[in-house]
Motif scaffolding. Structure first.
Motif, PDB file in Angstrom:
ATOM      1  N   GLY A  35       0.782  -1.226   0.000  1.00  0.00           N
ATOM      2  CA  GLY A  35       0.000   0.000   0.000  1.00  0.00           C
ATOM      3  C   GLY A  35       0.813   1.276   0.000  1.00  0.00           C
ATOM      4  O   GLY A  35       0.250   2.367   0.178  1.00  0.00           O
ATOM      5  N   PRO A  83     -11.744  -1.287  -6.974  1.00  0.00           N
ATOM      6  CA  PRO A  83     -11.341   0.096  -6.696  1.00  0.00           C
ATOM      7  C   PRO A  83     -10.606   0.209  -5.359  1.00  0.00           C
ATOM      8  O   PRO A  83     -11.002  -0.416  -4.374  1.00  0.00           O
ATOM      9  CB  PRO A  83     -12.677   0.847  -6.655  1.00  0.00           C
ATOM     10  CG  PRO A  83     -13.574   0.053  -7.559  1.00  0.00           C
ATOM     11  CD  PRO A  83     -13.183  -1.385  -7.334  1.00  0.00           C
ATOM     12  N   GLY A  84      -9.545   0.972  -5.365  1.00  0.00           N
ATOM     13  CA  GLY A  84      -8.752   1.137  -4.161  1.00  0.00           C
ATOM     14  C   GLY A  84      -7.545   0.239  -4.100  1.00  0.00           C
ATOM     15  O   GLY A  84      -6.677   0.404  -3.236  1.00  0.00           O
ATOM     16  N   ASP A 139      -3.012  -4.200   0.189  1.00  0.00           N
ATOM     17  CA  ASP A 139      -3.018  -3.976  -1.262  1.00  0.00           C
ATOM     18  C   ASP A 139      -3.279  -5.240  -2.083  1.00  0.00           C
ATOM     19  O   ASP A 139      -3.338  -5.187  -3.303  1.00  0.00           O
ATOM     20  CB  ASP A 139      -1.716  -3.323  -1.722  1.00  0.00           C
ATOM     21  CG  ASP A 139      -0.501  -4.230  -1.589  1.00  0.00           C
ATOM     22  OD1 ASP A 139      -0.651  -5.410  -1.196  1.00  0.00           O
ATOM     23  OD2 ASP A 139       0.617  -3.758  -1.879  1.00  0.00           O
TER      24      ASP A 139
END
Length: 218
Positions: free
Chosen positions: A18, A138-139, A183
């Motif tokens: 991340g 998403p993200g 992530d």
């Protein structure tokens, strides 16, 4: 000292999930190995790069095609006793349109390059961790999709067959480590620790068996 080249992508580089930052040497698996094995006569050479693939080019980042740089690195770090090869996650990206079998062909090319450089080098082929189920949402990482996740789960068996074909040693990172929830594609600190322990155990046991066989022959 036995020289071991660890050739891989961001999970060898030690990318913190991340983020764009890197775990320190004491946390990433290559650094842990270096600390644990130095007194046993091993020197670890870290060659991890974010985005590296087996044979695929990246249109936005230069130097990511592993097959284009491995021969140079083999020569740079000669003499080598062992190569730990762990690639394939980035090969699963959407724009490569790659099946597990096609990714395996890329891994075979890397193995052939190593053997051409020096057929006496031992190769430990490590299939990468699986991608998280939600990595494409998403993200997380839009460079992957649901098919990418499926392919990542097929790499273990594909690589195992390649290891048999070329007489390489084999270890599955997915057996000891999972993608971080941060992530869905990179190992957390626990994952690095577990992978280092697995590779250390393998190398130490292999050395012990080799020594025992040598004694028996004598």
């Amino acid at each position: 000292m036995k020289e071991i080249l660890c050739f891989g992508d961001s999970n060898t580089y030690g990318l913190i999930p991340g983020t764009t930052r890197r775990y320190d040497r004491e946390t990433r698996w290559t650094g842990i190995l270096a600390e644990k094995l130095y007194d046993k006569g091993y020197r670890i050479i870290e060659e991890g790069l974010c985005g590296r693939t087996s044979v695929f080019d990246d249109a936005t980042r230069d130097g990511r095609n592993g097959a284009k740089v491995l021969p140079m690195l083999l020569e740079t770090h000669t003499p080598l006793d062992q190569v730990v090869l762990m690639l394939g996650t980035n090969d699963c990206k959407i724009y490569n349109h790659a099946s597990a079998e096609r990714i395996g062909k890329g891994i075979e090319k890397l193995i052939q390059q190593i053997k051409k450089h020096d057929p006496t080098i031992d190769i430990l082929l490590v299939s990468p961790i699986e991608l998280g189920e939600d990595v494409w949402k998403p993200g997380f990482d839009p460079e992957f999709d649901q098919h990418s996740v499926k392919v990542s789960k097929q790499l273990k068996q594909t690589y195992l067959k390649i290891a048999w074909k070329y007489g390489c040693d084999f270890l599955a990172a997915s057996d000891v480590a999972k993608p971080s929830k941060a992530d869905m594609e990179h190992m957390n600190e626990k994952g690095h620790k577990n992978l280092a322990k697995a590779i250390e155990s393998f190398l130490v046991e292999k050395e012990r068996n080799h020594s025992n066989n040598y004694v028996n022959v004598v």
